[in-house]
Design a protein around this motif. Structure first.
Motif, mmCIF file in Angstrom:
data_model
loop_
_atom_site.group_PDB
_atom_site.id
_atom_site.type_symbol
_atom_site.label_atom_id
_atom_site.label_comp_id
_atom_site.label_asym_id
_atom_site.label_seq_id
_atom_site.Cartn_x
_atom_site.Cartn_y
_atom_site.Cartn_z
ATOM 1 N N ALA A 11 4.030 -23.786 22.331
ATOM 2 C CA ALA A 11 5.298 -23.154 21.977
ATOM 3 C C ALA A 11 5.248 -22.546 20.585
ATOM 4 O O ALA A 11 5.753 -21.448 20.349
ATOM 5 C CB ALA A 11 6.429 -24.189 22.054
ATOM 6 N N ALA A 12 4.626 -23.273 19.652
ATOM 7 C CA ALA A 12 4.527 -22.756 18.280
ATOM 8 C C ALA A 12 3.691 -21.484 18.229
ATOM 9 O O ALA A 12 4.038 -20.512 17.558
ATOM 10 C CB ALA A 12 3.917 -23.828 17.370
ATOM 11 N N VAL A 13 2.570 -21.457 18.959
ATOM 12 C CA VAL A 13 1.724 -20.269 18.981
ATOM 13 C C VAL A 13 2.490 -19.102 19.578
ATOM 14 O O VAL A 13 2.436 -17.976 19.092
ATOM 15 C CB VAL A 13 0.431 -20.542 19.784
ATOM 16 N N ALA A 14 3.253 -19.357 20.656
ATOM 17 C CA ALA A 14 4.013 -18.287 21.288
ATOM 18 C C ALA A 14 5.031 -17.698 20.329
ATOM 19 O O ALA A 14 5.226 -16.476 20.258
ATOM 20 C CB ALA A 14 4.722 -18.811 22.538
ATOM 21 N N LEU A 15 5.713 -18.536 19.550
ATOM 22 C CA LEU A 15 6.706 -18.040 18.597
ATOM 23 C C LEU A 15 6.070 -17.173 17.535
ATOM 24 O O LEU A 15 6.621 -16.143 17.129
ATOM 25 C CB LEU A 15 7.436 -19.223 17.952
ATOM 26 N N VAL A 16 4.887 -17.579 17.063
ATOM 27 C CA VAL A 16 4.212 -16.796 16.022
ATOM 28 C C VAL A 16 3.824 -15.431 16.547
ATOM 29 O O VAL A 16 3.954 -14.415 15.876
ATOM 30 C CB VAL A 16 2.966 -17.553 15.511
ATOM 31 N N ILE A 17 3.347 -15.376 17.816
ATOM 32 C CA ILE A 17 2.818 -14.129 18.346
ATOM 33 C C ILE A 17 3.921 -13.211 18.859
ATOM 34 O O ILE A 17 3.861 -12.003 18.701
ATOM 35 C CB ILE A 17 1.824 -14.436 19.489
ATOM 36 N N LEU A 18 4.971 -13.751 19.458
ATOM 37 C CA LEU A 18 5.963 -12.905 20.107
ATOM 38 C C LEU A 18 6.769 -12.082 19.130
ATOM 39 O O LEU A 18 7.250 -11.006 19.460
ATOM 40 C CB LEU A 18 6.904 -13.771 20.961
ATOM 41 N N ALA A 19 6.944 -12.558 17.913
ATOM 42 C CA ALA A 19 7.699 -11.803 16.924
ATOM 43 C C ALA A 19 6.759 -11.308 15.839
ATOM 44 O O ALA A 19 5.805 -11.985 15.498
ATOM 45 C CB ALA A 19 8.776 -12.693 16.295
ATOM 46 N N PRO A 20 6.997 -10.104 15.290
ATOM 47 C CA PRO A 20 6.174 -9.658 14.168
ATOM 48 C C PRO A 20 6.195 -10.697 13.068
ATOM 49 O O PRO A 20 7.220 -11.298 12.778
ATOM 50 C CB PRO A 20 6.853 -8.353 13.745
ATOM 51 N N GLU A 21 5.045 -10.904 12.443
ATOM 52 C CA GLU A 21 4.910 -12.021 11.515
ATOM 53 C C GLU A 21 5.861 -11.911 10.332
ATOM 54 O O GLU A 21 6.398 -12.893 9.855
ATOM 55 C CB GLU A 21 3.462 -12.090 11.022
ATOM 56 N N ARG A 22 6.076 -10.683 9.825
ATOM 57 C CA ARG A 22 6.869 -10.569 8.608
ATOM 58 C C ARG A 22 7.257 -9.119 8.404
ATOM 59 O O ARG A 22 6.428 -8.221 8.501
ATOM 60 C CB ARG A 22 6.047 -11.059 7.414
ATOM 61 N N ALA A 23 8.521 -8.863 8.171
ATOM 62 C CA ALA A 23 8.948 -7.504 7.868
ATOM 63 C C ALA A 23 8.310 -7.056 6.566
ATOM 64 O O ALA A 23 8.066 -7.855 5.660
ATOM 65 C CB ALA A 23 10.468 -7.444 7.756
ATOM 66 N N ALA A 24 8.025 -5.759 6.468
ATOM 67 C CA ALA A 24 7.332 -5.254 5.281
ATOM 68 C C ALA A 24 8.115 -5.552 4.010
ATOM 69 O O ALA A 24 7.530 -5.805 2.955
ATOM 70 C CB ALA A 24 7.099 -3.752 5.424
ATOM 71 N N ALA A 25 9.437 -5.528 4.078
ATOM 72 C CA ALA A 25 10.256 -5.776 2.889
ATOM 73 C C ALA A 25 10.073 -7.185 2.358
ATOM 74 O O ALA A 25 10.351 -7.457 1.187
ATOM 75 C CB ALA A 25 11.727 -5.537 3.205
ATOM 76 N N GLN A 26 9.609 -8.100 3.193
ATOM 77 C CA GLN A 26 9.424 -9.490 2.782
ATOM 78 C C GLN A 26 8.010 -9.780 2.288
ATOM 79 O O GLN A 26 7.735 -10.901 1.877
ATOM 80 C CB GLN A 26 9.753 -10.415 3.955
ATOM 81 N N LEU A 27 7.136 -8.795 2.337
ATOM 82 C CA LEU A 27 5.779 -9.006 1.887
ATOM 83 C C LEU A 27 5.729 -9.133 0.370
ATOM 84 O O LEU A 27 6.478 -8.471 -0.349
ATOM 85 C CB LEU A 27 4.885 -7.853 2.334
ATOM 86 N N ALA A 28 4.825 -9.969 -0.118
ATOM 87 C CA ALA A 28 4.647 -10.131 -1.556
ATOM 88 C C ALA A 28 4.118 -8.830 -2.160
ATOM 89 O O ALA A 28 3.471 -8.035 -1.481
ATOM 90 C CB ALA A 28 3.686 -11.280 -1.835
ATOM 91 N N PRO A 29 4.381 -8.608 -3.447
ATOM 92 C CA PRO A 29 3.902 -7.375 -4.100
ATOM 93 C C PRO A 29 2.401 -7.164 -3.940
ATOM 94 O O PRO A 29 1.946 -6.027 -3.781
ATOM 95 C CB PRO A 29 4.296 -7.583 -5.563
ATOM 96 N N GLY A 30 1.623 -8.243 -3.967
ATOM 97 C CA GLY A 30 0.183 -8.112 -3.816
ATOM 98 C C GLY A 30 -0.238 -7.611 -2.455
ATOM 99 O O GLY A 30 -1.351 -7.093 -2.292
ATOM 100 N N VAL A 31 0.638 -7.759 -1.462
ATOM 101 C CA VAL A 31 0.379 -7.241 -0.123
ATOM 102 C C VAL A 31 1.003 -5.853 0.029
ATOM 103 O O VAL A 31 0.380 -4.930 0.570
ATOM 104 C CB VAL A 31 0.940 -8.194 0.951
ATOM 105 N N ARG A 32 2.212 -5.696 -0.490
ATOM 106 C CA ARG A 32 2.909 -4.415 -0.349
ATOM 107 C C ARG A 32 2.149 -3.267 -1.010
ATOM 108 O O ARG A 32 2.323 -2.101 -0.623
ATOM 109 C CB ARG A 32 4.306 -4.498 -0.966
ATOM 110 N N GLN A 33 1.326 -3.560 -1.979
ATOM 111 C CA GLN A 33 0.575 -2.485 -2.631
ATOM 112 C C GLN A 33 -0.332 -1.743 -1.659
ATOM 113 O O GLN A 33 -0.736 -0.601 -1.916
ATOM 114 C CB GLN A 33 -0.273 -3.048 -3.772
ATOM 115 N N PHE A 34 -0.649 -2.365 -0.529
ATOM 116 C CA PHE A 34 -1.522 -1.734 0.455
ATOM 117 C C PHE A 34 -0.745 -1.096 1.612
ATOM 118 O O PHE A 34 -1.342 -0.450 2.469
ATOM 119 C CB PHE A 34 -2.506 -2.762 1.022
#
Length: 477
Positions: A11-34
């Protein structure tokens, strides 16, 4: 109501995969730079698409991404582009599914020991178009679990990760790194260790070359009870024996099989195994028997041709982009290792054996076997991303068409991981994991290296910037 640990894990794996992991606005600055594309609706227009299913390439295709998924896919006259979509013109470019790497590590070995790639590896994987990676044993499995958490939470740019626990082995010398393997001598010990790593979040386990059949069988049985799967770089247990025990996956292919060694002692890894493999007739009845038994047990194989090529004196080379990625001392060590190989002063894989590895994989797939691929980073120059691209080129050389090689590295990987309903092909309803190549890998296999844009969960990353950000860092961090 009570639920088993395996049900909760699924069930946990299904929840992680079925929804996008993280909206771009929630990404840390070190990730958003890319990040270069995070619009709610994106239309990839006029692209050549190799969809990962084995179908022939299609030109002038449109892919609409909405909510992190593929909302529409087809020809220009078939797909209506939403008026609010951000249009990306991909004329002259090719789109393939996100690549799967099923033999990933965050570190690599060299003559000088073990080197961490905690910063460089995840960026090189994602920047190379690898959007899903499974580790294949861990010298530092908690570092792998922590990296997965950091990526899932949007604090590190990297592929979707599935974690294999520590290297597991038997009490003998085996074929792995003796000091850091978890050695198991009894079935009870194996079951206890497997249950522990299931509780820690590992979803796969990997066994090395000195394990006994009894311990491996107990571990596989316990792993399956916890919803885990098992792979192996084996020797003491042959492929046919492992298949009979219920193993899910086998690493490296023909070179590691010990089915054919004369007078082989049960549960013992012979030093003569690789030397004898070079004499085996890959088209002979003994190999046919192995293939039939693996197929009957639905065992998958992982191709790692690019790393073994680095031990073939006639073929090993250090491309300029690989050298640029390495820190000066790591580069110097790799160049010295290459010189030693060419001079006959170090471990080598005979050319004839490497050619048999390629023929075996071709025969395996022709018989209906499931083949995926992975890089297995090594300090001699087999690096994340770059080694995956080389895998593609060698698979094509082995006789697969470029379309088949893409299928091996995308949809087949998803099938091995049990993710084919959500990932692995350009299909409406699946997560938008896509790779944009500046060229045509079907006409020119080397164009697989021209990764310019990578979508993971519908968020577009600048692949060139990801790779450039760790130039000169491999061997340091």
């Amino acid at each position: 109501m009570k639920f088993s640990s395996s049900c909760l894990r699924a069930a946990a794996v299904a929840l992680v995969i079925l929804a996008p992991e993280r909206a771009a606005a929630q990404l840390a600055p070190g990730v958003r730079q890319f990040v270069v594309h995070d619009e709610p609706v994106i239309a990839l227009v006029d692209a050549r698409v190799v969809d990962g299913t084995g179908a022939m390439p299609r030109d002038h295709q449109t892919i609409v991404i909405r909510g992190g998924k593929i909302a529409a896919f087809g020809g220009a006259k078939e797909v209506e582009i939403p008026p609010d979509a951000a249009r990306i013109d991909l004329r002259g470019k090719t789109v393939i599914p996100g690549l799967f790497d099923l033999h990933a590590h965050q570190y690599f070995y060299s003559a000088s020991g073990l080197t961490e790639m905690s910063v460089s590896a995840p960026r090189l994987y994602l920047g190379g178009g690898i959007t899903t990676a499974r580790t294949a044993g861990g010298q530092m499995p908690y570092a792998d679990l922590s990296m997965k958490t950091e990526i899932d939470k949007g604090r590190v740019a990297g592929p979707r990760m599935y974690i294999t626990g520590p290297y597991l082995d038997g009490p003998g010398s085996g074929n792995g790194s003796v000091g850091l393997n978890r050695r198991l001598e009894t079935e009870g010990e194996a079951r206890r260790v497997v249950a522990y790593w299931a509780s820690e979040g590992a979803t796969w386990l990997k066994f090395q070359g000195s394990v006994s059949r009894a311990v491996l069988g107990a571990a596989i049985d316990e792993a399956h009870k916890h919803g885990m799967k098992v792979t192996g770089h084996l020797c003491s247990v042959s492929f046919r024996e492992a298949a009979a025990l219920g193993i899910d996956n086998l690493e490296h292919g023909f070179i590691t099989n010990s089915d054919y060694l004369p007078n082989r002692q049960p549960d013992v890894c012979s030093r003569e195994n690789m030397r004898y493999q070079a004499q085996v007739d890959v088209e002979g009845p003994a190999v046919d028997s192995t293939i039939r038994e693996l197929l009957a047990k639905k065992v998958a194989l992982t191709s790692t041709l690019s790393v073994y090529e680095m031990f073939v004196a006639e073929r090993a080379a250090l491309p300029p982009d690989v050298l640029e990625a390495m820190a000066p001392k790591a580069r110097e060590a790799a160049e010295l290792e290459l010189a030693d190989l060419k001079a006959g002063r170090s471990f080598a894989v005979p050319l004839v054996l490497f050619q048999k590895m390629m023929r075996f994989e071709r025969r395996w797939v022709a018989a209906g076997g499931l083949l995926a691929a992975g890089v297995d980073p090594w300090g001699n120059g087999s690096l994340p991303g770059y080694g995956d691209h080389r895998n593609f080129e060698v698979l094509v050389e082995a006789g697969f068409t470029p379309v088949e090689a893409i299928q091996i590295m995308t949809q087949n990987g998803a099938k091995v991981m049990g993710l084919n309903d959500r990932l692995g092909s350009v299909t409406v309803g699946k997560l938008a994991d896509l790779v944009v190549l500046d060229g045509d890998p079907v006409a020119r296999p080397a164009d697989i290296r021209a990764v310019s844009l990578v979508f993971k969960d519908g968020i577009g990353y600048d692949a060139v910037k990801l790779r450039a950000s760790v130039r000169g860092m491999v061997g340091i961090q």
